[in-house]
Design a protein around this motif. Sequence first.
Motif, mmCIF file in Angstrom:
data_model
loop_
_atom_site.group_PDB
_atom_site.id
_atom_site.type_symbol
_atom_site.label_atom_id
_atom_site.label_comp_id
_atom_site.label_asym_id
_atom_site.label_seq_id
_atom_site.Cartn_x
_atom_site.Cartn_y
_atom_site.Cartn_z
ATOM 1 N N THR A 78 0.851 -1.183 0.000
ATOM 2 C CA THR A 78 0.000 0.000 0.000
ATOM 3 C C THR A 78 0.890 1.237 0.000
ATOM 4 N N ASP A 79 0.305 2.386 -0.275
ATOM 5 C CA ASP A 79 1.081 3.623 -0.251
ATOM 6 C C ASP A 79 1.711 3.854 1.117
ATOM 7 N N LYS A 80 0.976 3.555 2.180
ATOM 8 C CA LYS A 80 1.510 3.748 3.535
ATOM 9 C C LYS A 80 2.686 2.818 3.799
ATOM 10 N N GLN A 81 2.571 1.565 3.374
ATOM 11 C CA GLN A 81 3.659 0.614 3.565
ATOM 12 C C GLN A 81 4.893 1.034 2.770
ATOM 13 N N LEU A 82 4.679 1.483 1.559
ATOM 14 C CA LEU A 82 5.787 1.907 0.719
ATOM 15 C C LEU A 82 6.472 3.141 1.302
ATOM 16 N N THR A 83 5.679 4.080 1.812
ATOM 17 C CA THR A 83 6.240 5.273 2.441
ATOM 18 C C THR A 83 7.098 4.886 3.642
ATOM 19 N N LEU A 84 6.597 3.983 4.454
ATOM 20 C CA LEU A 84 7.349 3.518 5.621
ATOM 21 C C LEU A 84 8.638 2.825 5.188
ATOM 22 N N ALA A 85 8.551 1.952 4.210
ATOM 23 C CA ALA A 85 9.727 1.221 3.741
ATOM 24 C C ALA A 85 10.785 2.169 3.177
ATOM 25 N N MET A 86 10.355 3.170 2.457
ATOM 26 C CA MET A 86 11.292 4.096 1.833
ATOM 27 C C MET A 86 11.918 5.051 2.843
ATOM 28 N N SER A 87 11.301 5.195 4.006
ATOM 29 C CA SER A 87 11.830 6.117 5.002
ATOM 30 C C SER A 87 12.890 5.487 5.894
ATOM 31 N N VAL A 88 13.086 4.196 5.774
ATOM 32 C CA VAL A 88 14.066 3.491 6.597
ATOM 33 C C VAL A 88 15.468 3.729 6.030
ATOM 34 N N ASP A 89 16.378 4.094 6.911
ATOM 35 C CA ASP A 89 17.774 4.304 6.528
ATOM 36 C C ASP A 89 18.351 2.997 5.985
ATOM 37 N N PRO A 90 18.967 3.012 4.812
ATOM 38 C CA PRO A 90 19.502 1.770 4.255
ATOM 39 C C PRO A 90 20.616 1.149 5.097
ATOM 40 N N ASP A 91 21.215 1.916 6.004
ATOM 41 C CA ASP A 91 22.280 1.392 6.856
ATOM 42 C C ASP A 91 21.762 0.814 8.167
ATOM 43 N N THR A 93 20.558 -1.596 11.021
ATOM 44 C CA THR A 93 20.942 -2.976 11.343
ATOM 45 C C THR A 93 19.689 -3.840 11.421
ATOM 46 N N ASP A 94 19.874 -5.152 11.366
ATOM 47 C CA ASP A 94 18.735 -6.063 11.480
ATOM 48 C C ASP A 94 18.026 -5.874 12.817
ATOM 49 N N GLU A 95 18.807 -5.656 13.869
ATOM 50 C CA GLU A 95 18.225 -5.458 15.198
ATOM 51 C C GLU A 95 17.386 -4.174 15.238
ATOM 52 N N GLN A 96 17.913 -3.102 14.672
ATOM 53 C CA GLN A 96 17.167 -1.839 14.643
ATOM 54 C C GLN A 96 15.894 -1.970 13.808
ATOM 55 N N LEU A 97 15.980 -2.690 12.708
ATOM 56 C CA LEU A 97 14.809 -2.906 11.869
ATOM 57 C C LEU A 97 13.738 -3.669 12.635
ATOM 58 N N ASN A 102 8.619 -3.903 15.603
ATOM 59 C CA ASN A 102 7.919 -4.146 16.867
ATOM 60 C C ASN A 102 7.207 -2.893 17.360
ATOM 61 N N TYR A 103 7.841 -1.737 17.215
ATOM 62 C CA TYR A 103 7.241 -0.480 17.657
ATOM 63 C C TYR A 103 5.986 -0.158 16.843
ATOM 64 N N VAL A 104 6.056 -0.331 15.536
ATOM 65 C CA VAL A 104 4.888 -0.057 14.688
ATOM 66 C C VAL A 104 3.739 -0.995 15.064
ATOM 67 N N ARG A 105 4.048 -2.260 15.292
ATOM 68 C CA ARG A 105 3.012 -3.222 15.707
ATOM 69 C C ARG A 105 2.412 -2.828 17.054
ATOM 70 N N PHE A 106 3.277 -2.426 17.995
ATOM 71 C CA PHE A 106 2.814 -1.994 19.313
ATOM 72 C C PHE A 106 1.865 -0.799 19.190
ATOM 73 N N MET A 107 2.267 0.182 18.380
ATOM 74 C CA MET A 107 1.429 1.375 18.204
ATOM 75 C C MET A 107 0.082 1.015 17.578
ATOM 76 N N LYS A 108 0.073 0.102 16.628
ATOM 77 C CA LYS A 108 -1.168 -0.336 15.992
ATOM 78 C C LYS A 108 -2.055 -1.046 17.003
ATOM 79 N N GLU A 109 -1.470 -1.902 17.835
ATOM 80 C CA GLU A 109 -2.232 -2.603 18.871
ATOM 81 C C GLU A 109 -2.847 -1.611 19.854
ATOM 82 N N GLN A 110 -2.074 -0.591 20.238
ATOM 83 C CA GLN A 110 -2.585 0.424 21.161
ATOM 84 C C GLN A 110 -3.759 1.168 20.544
#
Length: 121
Positions: A78-91, A93-97, A102-110
Amino acid sequence: MDDIFRTNLENAINESGLTNAEIARRIGVGRSTITQWLKGVSSPTQSKIVKIAVTLNKEPSWFFIDNTKKQRVINNLTDKQLTLAMSVDPDITDEQLQQAINYVRFMKEQEDKKNDTNGKN
């Protein structure tokens, strides 16, 4: 070379906006050589693949990755998913990703809990 290379070469050429003649000039081959590569009649040497990659702004390994599955996934975002994906710094780390996911899922659950409490769902 296999179909994956030829498909990716054709896609990279189309994305670049360069003509086959200009690409050929930049990598030091004739225009007909590019056509032969695209048709699978002949294959570029390893050194030519590196020059192709530099000319087309790709990593040499990119030409050997099946991008069709990845492209299907991108096309279904979706446009929202693409916007989120494109806003992530390419550098990132897997842990930061994973923390970001997890944070986005938490916010959605809230938000869902809030809407349930307010009778909006």
